[in-house]
Write a protein that holds these residues in place. Structure first.
Motif, PDB file in Angstrom:
ATOM      1  N   GLU A 130       0.821  -1.203   0.000  1.00  0.00           N
ATOM      2  CA  GLU A 130       0.000   0.000   0.000  1.00  0.00           C
ATOM      3  C   GLU A 130       0.862   1.262   0.000  1.00  0.00           C
ATOM      4  N   ILE A 131       0.431   2.241  -0.780  1.00  0.00           N
ATOM      5  CA  ILE A 131       1.111   3.531  -0.822  1.00  0.00           C
ATOM      6  C   ILE A 131       0.147   4.559  -1.399  1.00  0.00           C
ATOM      7  N   GLU A 132       0.270   5.807  -0.950  1.00  0.00           N
ATOM      8  CA  GLU A 132      -0.554   6.883  -1.484  1.00  0.00           C
ATOM      9  C   GLU A 132      -0.016   7.333  -2.841  1.00  0.00           C
ATOM     10  N   THR A 133      -0.923   7.786  -3.702  1.00  0.00           N
ATOM     11  CA  THR A 133      -0.545   8.202  -5.056  1.00  0.00           C
ATOM     12  C   THR A 133      -0.879   9.675  -5.265  1.00  0.00           C
ATOM     13  N   GLU A 134       0.095  10.409  -5.777  1.00  0.00           N
ATOM     14  CA  GLU A 134      -0.085  11.828  -6.077  1.00  0.00           C
ATOM     15  C   GLU A 134       0.251  12.079  -7.542  1.00  0.00           C
ATOM     16  N   ILE A 135      -0.518  12.956  -8.159  1.00  0.00           N
ATOM     17  CA  ILE A 135      -0.342  13.305  -9.563  1.00  0.00           C
ATOM     18  C   ILE A 135      -0.062  14.801  -9.685  1.00  0.00           C
ATOM     19  N   PHE A 136       0.907  15.158 -10.512  1.00  0.00           N
ATOM     20  CA  PHE A 136       1.133  16.566 -10.855  1.00  0.00           C
ATOM     21  C   PHE A 136      -0.034  16.988 -11.744  1.00  0.00           C
ATOM     22  N   ALA A 137      -0.914  17.842 -11.204  1.00  0.00           N
ATOM     23  CA  ALA A 137      -2.167  18.140 -11.896  1.00  0.00           C
ATOM     24  C   ALA A 137      -2.191  19.489 -12.594  1.00  0.00           C
ATOM     25  N   HIS A 138      -1.438  20.467 -12.077  1.00  0.00           N
ATOM     26  CA  HIS A 138      -1.517  21.794 -12.688  1.00  0.00           C
ATOM     27  C   HIS A 138      -0.213  22.566 -12.473  1.00  0.00           C
ATOM     28  N   GLY A 139       0.322  23.070 -13.580  1.00  0.00           N
ATOM     29  CA  GLY A 139       1.528  23.895 -13.506  1.00  0.00           C
ATOM     30  C   GLY A 139       2.386  23.704 -14.744  1.00  0.00           C
ATOM     31  N   ARG A 140       3.419  24.508 -14.853  1.00  0.00           N
ATOM     32  CA  ARG A 140       4.372  24.336 -15.956  1.00  0.00           C
ATOM     33  C   ARG A 140       5.262  23.151 -15.624  1.00  0.00           C
ATOM     34  N   LEU A 141       5.292  22.181 -16.500  1.00  0.00           N
ATOM     35  CA  LEU A 141       5.981  20.928 -16.213  1.00  0.00           C
ATOM     36  C   LEU A 141       7.486  21.107 -16.141  1.00  0.00           C
TER      37      LEU A 141
END
Length: 292
Positions: free
Chosen positions: A155-166
């Protein structure tokens, strides 16, 4: 699903940084990432300043995560990172050296987007090393993230880069200094003159990239605002700070998560345009109709 405020990628005057985070204490974000992640020469805020800022923000109920640089180049870089790790809490590791520091300090870490995690076994390795959350690679598609999550065994939490200049790439060379015909070690801190990086265009006049010190970014803003409703098994969406309209952008994403509706003025918030190609398995510069 909750929002996070990603680390500040740009070089701003100290008071601007302090004012920005004073407002962030009231924003609907669960976690706030602090620290210098691009260039160790940026010294408007020192390590002690970041720690003091983290202590203040923690009192507002935010989870504070201290981010490492993506390129750790010197002993002083490691020393500064150790001080952040020794303060406790959680460290975002954007370099493998940061993982060792987190383990030495006995703290958990977030596996940052620059660690190149592309399959389940690699993610399992980080979980076993102490990661409690991972941020998917910036170019990963929805299908790629789903495949990685299906392969992992813990198990692990998942985060996504959702908004911004990459933040697309890093180099030992400082592109901003080079633009002004300066050396990296005598850069005159020109980054501070460009609050959202320097926009580059092709000879045909098409917006191409942004340069931000040793970092190369996308010219357009990556935005997954209209993909949120279709996301599965995603715990956090990261909003990357920009000089203007960050609170309005966060409000738009919060509204989208809670009501699946939003009426944001993206032409004002991000006049450079929005793209979401990577998430849909396309070239990063592309955008689906839903992103416009």
């Amino acid at each position: 699903m909750q929002l996070t405020l990603g680390p500040l990628l740009y070089y701003w005057p100290k008071q601007q940084v302090l004012d920005f985070y004073a407002q962030a204490a009231d924003w609907p974000v669960a976690s706030i990432y602090l620290g210098e992640v691009v260039c160790a020469r940026r010294h408007e805020l020192r390590t002690a300043d970041w720690l003091a800022l983290g202590s203040e923000l923690a009192q507002s109920g935010k989870q504070i995560i201290y981010s490492s640089q993506a390129v750790l180049e010197s002993g002083s870089d490691l020393s500064s990172l150790r001080k952040l790790a020794q303060a406790g809490g959680v460290l975002e590791a954007n370099d493998l050296g940061a993982i060792r520091i987190a383990r030495e300090a006995g703290i958990a870490y977030v596996a940052g987007p620059h660690l190149n995690i592309y399959n389940g076994p690699a993610l399992d390795w980080h979980i076993n090393a102490g990661a409690t959350r991972w941020v998917a690679p910036l170019e990963a598609s929805a299908n790629t993230v789903a495949a990685i999550l299906s392969e992992k065994t813990a198990e692990i939490e998942t985060e996504i880069f959702a908004h911004g200049r990459l933040p697309l790439a890093f180099s030992a060379r400082c592109f901003t200094a080079r633009h002004f015909d300066l050396s990296k070690d005598a850069c005159e801190f020109k980054c501070i003159e460009h609050a959202d990086g320097m926009l580059l265009k092709t000879r045909e006049g098409k917006e191409f990239l942004r340069i931000n010190g040793i970092q190369t970014q996308s010219a357009a803003c990556y935005a997954l605002i209209n993909d949120v409703a279709k996301m599965q098994n995603i715990d956090y969406l990261r909003i990357s700070p920009q000089a203007e309209y960050t609170p309005e952008i966060i409000d738009a994403y919060s509204t989208q998560i809670n009501t699946q509706q939003q009426n944001a003025d993206w032409a004002q918030f991000n006049p450079e345009g929005l793209v979401n190609g990577y998430w849909h398995g396309q070239a990063g510069i592309q955008s689906t109709q839903e992103a416009l």
